[in-house]
Design an enzyme around this catalytic site. Structure first.
Site, short mmCIF file in Angstrom:
data_model
loop_
_atom_site.label_atom_id
_atom_site.label_comp_id
_atom_site.label_asym_id
_atom_site.label_seq_id
_atom_site.Cartn_x
_atom_site.Cartn_y
_atom_site.Cartn_z
N ASN A 21 39.24 42.46 38.06
CA ASN A 21 39.17 43.92 38.20
C ASN A 21 39.74 44.33 39.56
O ASN A 21 39.66 43.58 40.53
CB ASN A 21 37.69 44.35 38.13
CG ASN A 21 37.52 45.86 38.26
OD1 ASN A 21 38.24 46.65 37.63
ND2 ASN A 21 36.58 46.28 39.09
N MET A 43 37.66 52.24 32.84
CA MET A 43 36.48 52.96 33.32
C MET A 43 35.22 52.74 32.50
O MET A 43 34.32 53.58 32.50
CB MET A 43 36.81 54.46 33.40
CG MET A 43 37.95 54.77 34.35
SD MET A 43 37.70 54.10 36.01
CE MET A 43 39.08 54.81 36.88
N GLY A 72 47.44 54.51 34.67
CA GLY A 72 48.09 53.21 34.56
C GLY A 72 49.08 52.85 35.65
O GLY A 72 50.01 52.08 35.43
N THR A 73 48.88 53.36 36.87
CA THR A 73 49.81 52.98 37.94
C THR A 73 49.65 51.50 38.30
O THR A 73 50.62 50.84 38.68
CB THR A 73 49.65 53.84 39.21
OG1 THR A 73 48.34 53.66 39.75
CG2 THR A 73 49.89 55.32 38.92
N ASN A 74 48.44 50.97 38.17
CA ASN A 74 48.26 49.54 38.42
C ASN A 74 48.92 48.71 37.31
O ASN A 74 49.49 47.65 37.57
CB ASN A 74 46.78 49.19 38.55
CG ASN A 74 46.27 49.48 39.95
OD1 ASN A 74 46.64 48.80 40.90
ND2 ASN A 74 45.45 50.52 40.09
N ILE A 93 32.10 49.90 31.61
CA ILE A 93 31.49 48.62 31.98
C ILE A 93 31.31 47.78 30.71
O ILE A 93 30.78 48.27 29.71
CB ILE A 93 30.16 48.84 32.74
CG1 ILE A 93 30.46 49.47 34.10
CG2 ILE A 93 29.42 47.51 32.91
CD1 ILE A 93 29.24 49.78 34.94
N LEU A 94 31.79 46.54 30.76
CA LEU A 94 31.71 45.68 29.59
C LEU A 94 30.40 44.90 29.57
O LEU A 94 29.93 44.42 30.61
CB LEU A 94 32.89 44.71 29.57
CG LEU A 94 34.25 45.37 29.30
CD1 LEU A 94 35.39 44.40 29.61
CD2 LEU A 94 34.34 45.87 27.85
N HIS A 133 39.05 47.18 42.35
CA HIS A 133 38.11 48.24 42.74
C HIS A 133 38.64 48.90 44.02
O HIS A 133 38.99 48.20 44.98
CB HIS A 133 36.71 47.66 42.99
CG HIS A 133 35.73 48.73 43.35
ND1 HIS A 133 35.23 49.61 42.40
CD2 HIS A 133 35.21 49.12 44.54
CE1 HIS A 133 34.44 50.48 43.01
NE2 HIS A 133 34.41 50.20 44.30
C1 GAR Z 1 42.58 52.86 40.65
O1 GAR Z 1 42.45 53.37 41.94
C2 GAR Z 1 41.56 51.77 40.42
O2 GAR Z 1 41.31 50.99 41.55
C3 GAR Z 1 40.35 52.60 40.06
O3 GAR Z 1 40.84 53.67 39.28
C4 GAR Z 1 42.21 53.91 39.60
C5 GAR Z 1 43.02 53.79 38.33
O4 GAR Z 1 44.34 54.16 38.54
N1 GAR Z 1 39.40 51.79 39.34
C6 GAR Z 1 38.08 51.98 39.41
O5 GAR Z 1 37.55 52.86 40.07
C7 GAR Z 1 37.24 50.97 38.61
N2 GAR Z 1 35.90 50.95 39.10
P1 GAR Z 1 45.51 53.73 37.53
O6 GAR Z 1 45.07 54.08 36.11
O7 GAR Z 1 46.67 54.60 37.96
O8 GAR Z 1 45.80 52.27 37.70
#
Ligand code: GAR
Length: 208
Positions: free
Chosen positions: A108, A91, A12-14, A93-94, A110
């Site tokens: 999203n 992670m 969940g850093t994003n 796909i919906l 990516h």
């Molecule tokens: C992030 O790098 C995001 O871009 C990627 O997973 C990581 C999640 O990090 N997402 C994908 O690969 C989706 N296809 P987070 O949980 O720390 O935000």
């Protein structure tokens, strides 16, 4: 004010970047009203709790297929009156029952420059492993709308970083997160909430 619902599966850093931006007053016209996790032990749930944001867990493993899972997610999004759905490290796909009901309302992030290193099977560290294996000299992240095809919806924003000799997938992932993802995801969310994204012939353009 638009209701922003954030879907997560991991660290969940994003999500944290979105929370920090909202706190800093950088998300105009929207607020995070709920976090939904596909995994009960996702650290992202702690981040929601620590910031007083409501959360729900809809475990992917409790559903036998993508359609039944997506129906449960759709019901939750409707209940939460979501105006914008953000996939932030989600992670799963919906199914199209969600993408059609929320067309041009799901964003999203990516961790590559779409159309490279994307589509089914390309997620998390795997994306960076593949980019390094190929030997690309720049990589980055893409913020895009979600449609019926994996990672194929209209691109909103992209940003790049240099790939350096000796990079590991972990090092490249961190560089992309810090320099691109954590900046562009909140920016795209704010643009959406300010109604500053135009869709023309299936492509997205930011209104200046
Ligand atoms: C992030 O790098 C995001 O871009 C990627 O997973 C990581 C999640 O990090 N997402 C994908 O690969 C989706 N296809 P987070 O949980 O720390 O935000």
């Amino acid at each position: 004010m638009k209701n922003i619902v954030v879907l997560v599966s991991g660290g969940g850093t994003n999500l944290q970047a979105l929370i920090d931006s909202e706190r800093a007053g950088e998300i105009h016209g929207g607020r995070i009203t709920c976090v939904i996790s596909s995994k009960p032990d996702a650290y992202a749930l702690e981040r929601a709790k620590n910031n007083g944001i409501a959360s729900r867990v809809i475990p992917r493993k409790d559903f036998s297929d993508s359609v039944s899972y997506s129906k449960a997610v759709l019901a939750a999004l409707d209940e939460e009156k979501a105006d914008l759905v953000v996939l932030a490290g989600f992670m799963t796909i919906l199914d199209e029952c969600v993408t059609r009901a929320y067309a041009y309302k799901i964003i999203n992030v990516h961790p590559a420059l779409i159309p490279s290193f994307c589509g089914e099977g390309f997620y998390g560290l795997k994306v960076h492993e593949k980019a390094l294996e190929y030997g690309v000299k720049v990589s980055g992240a893409t913020i895009h709308f979600v449609n019926e095809e994996a990672d194929a919806g209209a691109i909103i924003l992209q940003g790049t970083v240099d790939v350096k000799r000796g990079d590991t997938p972990e090092v490249l992932q961190k560089r992309i997160m810090e320099n691109v993802e954590w900046k562009l995801l909140p920016k795209a969310v704010s643009l959406f909430c300010e109604d500053r994204i135009d869709i023309v012939d299936g492509r997205a353009y930011v209104k200046e």
